[in-house]
Design an enzyme around this catalytic site. Structure first.
Site, PDB file in Angstrom:
ATOM      1  N   TYR A   1     -37.921  -3.931  14.699  1.00 37.94           N
ATOM      2  CA  TYR A   1     -38.862  -4.645  15.571  1.00 37.94           C
ATOM      3  C   TYR A   1     -38.537  -4.459  17.056  1.00 37.94           C
ATOM      4  CZ  TYR A   1     -40.974  -6.945  11.614  1.00 37.94           C
ATOM      5  OH  TYR A   1     -41.663  -7.195  10.460  1.00 37.94           O
TER       6      TYR A   1
ATOM      7  N   LYS B   1     -28.983  -3.656   3.341  1.00 43.74           N
ATOM      8  CA  LYS B   1     -29.110  -2.381   2.615  1.00 43.74           C
ATOM      9  C   LYS B   1     -27.984  -1.471   3.117  1.00 43.74           C
ATOM     10  CE  LYS B   1     -31.559   0.344  -0.125  1.00 43.74           C
ATOM     11  NZ  LYS B   1     -31.792   0.124  -1.553  1.00 43.74           N
TER      12      LYS B   1
ATOM     13  N   ASP C   1     -33.084  -4.858  -2.239  1.00 41.16           N
ATOM     14  CA  ASP C   1     -33.945  -4.585  -3.402  1.00 41.16           C
ATOM     15  C   ASP C   1     -33.542  -5.463  -4.587  1.00 41.16           C
ATOM     16  OD1 ASP C   1     -31.703  -2.998  -3.014  1.00 41.16           O
ATOM     17  OD2 ASP C   1     -32.419  -1.330  -4.223  1.00 41.16           O
TER      18      ASP C   1
ATOM     19  N   ASP D   1     -38.984 -10.555   7.194  1.00 44.86           N
ATOM     20  CA  ASP D   1     -40.443 -10.569   7.226  1.00 44.86           C
ATOM     21  C   ASP D   1     -40.985 -10.400   5.807  1.00 44.86           C
ATOM     22  OD1 ASP D   1     -43.039 -10.473   8.090  1.00 44.86           O
ATOM     23  OD2 ASP D   1     -42.950  -8.423   8.840  1.00 44.86           O
TER      24      ASP D   1
END
Ligand code: NAI
Length: 334
Positions: A124, A171, A204, A228
């Protein structure tokens, strides 16, 4: 005492849900002088920018704002005013509580988790460019400063709300440097807060775990993009976006807004669920120290949802946005 608070009605369903929230807040006994400021596509022609200086000036002065959603064009046009606002005001923590409401049909019971989303960087940061005509590059920024700050905030929130566990979502198996740094910071900060359990889960796997057993989770802290995505997904676990409030908190102020967007598909029809915006107002009242009024509104909203007689169409009812607010106000009076 009268508070000066900035009100950004936004666009799409924004003006409808904010006016419902304002009505409810005004009936809670707290006296607020609302400074109404407009931003977004509607003001571009007049001010040559979707976020005129008066918006930032008003929030900087008042330190607190209640905001409706503002539309961002997809794939072209101006940068998100929502992201700009958060960056300009250094509103580094985005807090979204996801809680089961009795009376609202959903596949799960007893969900009560908080998503703490880093709000100032990650993808972002808006640093992207075309390398060639056919290759685009977006740069993901993760810093120690922002990671430490958001994880500290997550632990502070966990303590304030008697929560038992903080999980960092990342991640780092793939983005070893950027998410690796976030995870390293999270682990270091967790060392200072041994009384709260700490763990980390890859994003995930976290998505799967949340869909399988959302009731197991407490406070989840993560970089911007995962926050988000997971907060919209988590909204789906409890009955939809119409129920999830939010706060953007910084060192010098805070902007409270529902997690949902401007919902152009239902704008102007008086059918949007104002619960998320009303509960954003509840978070705002707690922030300014008006806990009693906040509790009163929250209990009334919960009672109306539990009763199930007056529900908006996203929850299977036929009650309009403004009517829902009126029913909440009646409930507060009882
Ligand atoms: P959205 O959240 O506006 O809508 C997604 C779905 O949820 C739609 O079917 C909508 O009807 C429904 N929905 C959302 N809020 C609801 C409510 N209160 N009651 C009943 N149903 C509700 O997401 P979408 O369509 O992806 O985004 C629309 C616009 O909003 C975009 O321009 C986006 O950039 C902007 N947006 C702005 C945000 C903000 O101002 N903070 C946050 C998210 C999106």
């Amino acid at each position: 005492m009268e508070y000066n608070i900035t009100l950004i009605p936004g666009d799409g369903i924004g003006p409808e849900v904010t006016s419902a929230a304002v009505k409810v807040i005004e009936n809670s006994g707290v006296r607020i002088n609302w400074e109404i400021v407009r931003m977004g596509a509607a003001v571009i022609e007049e001010f040559n920018t979707p976020i005129p200086a008066y918006v930032l000036e008003s929030i900087k002065k008042n330190k607190v704002a209640l905001k409706g959603p503002v539309t961002t064009p997809v794939g072209m046009g101006f940068k998100s005013v929502n992201v700009t606002l958060r960056q300009e005001l250094n509103l580094y923590a985005n807090i979204r509580p996801i809680k089961t409401f009795e009376g609202v049909t959903s596949r799960y019971e007893d969900v009560d988790l908080i998503i703490v989303r880093e709000n100032s960087e990650d993808l972002y940061a808006g640093i992207e460019h075309m390398i060639t005509e056919d290759i685009a590059e977006s740069i993901k920024i993760i810093s120690k400063k922002a990671s430490d700050r958001i994880v500290e905030y997550a632990f502070k929130l966990a303590k304030e709300q008697n929560r038992s566990e903080v999980i960092a979502v990342h991640k780092a198996n793939i983005m070893k440097l950027s998410d690796g740094l976030f995870l390293k910071c999270a682990r270091n900060i967790a060392e200072k807060h041994k009384e709260i359990a700490f763990g980390d889960v890859i994003v995930d796997a976290m998505s799967m775990k949340l869909v399988m057993n959302p009731e197991k989770y407490d406070v989840l802290v993560m970089p911007n993009l995962y926050g988000d995505i997971l907060s919209d997904m988590a909204a789906g676990l409890i009955g939809g976006l119409g129920l999830v409030p939010g706060a953007n908190i910084g060192e010098e102020g805070a902007v409270f807004e529902p997690a949902h967007g401007s919902a152009p598909d239902i704008a102007g029809l008086n059918i949007a669920n104002p619960t998320a915006c009303i509960l954003s107002g509840v978070m705002m009242l707690r922030y300014i120290g008006e806990a009693e009024a906040a509790d009163k509104i929250e209990k009334a909203v919960e009672a109306v949802l539990k009763e199930g007689k007056y529900l908006t169409c996203d929850l299977g009812g036929t009650t309009g946005t403004q009517e829902f607010a009126e029913v909440v106000i009646e409930k507060m009076a009882k």
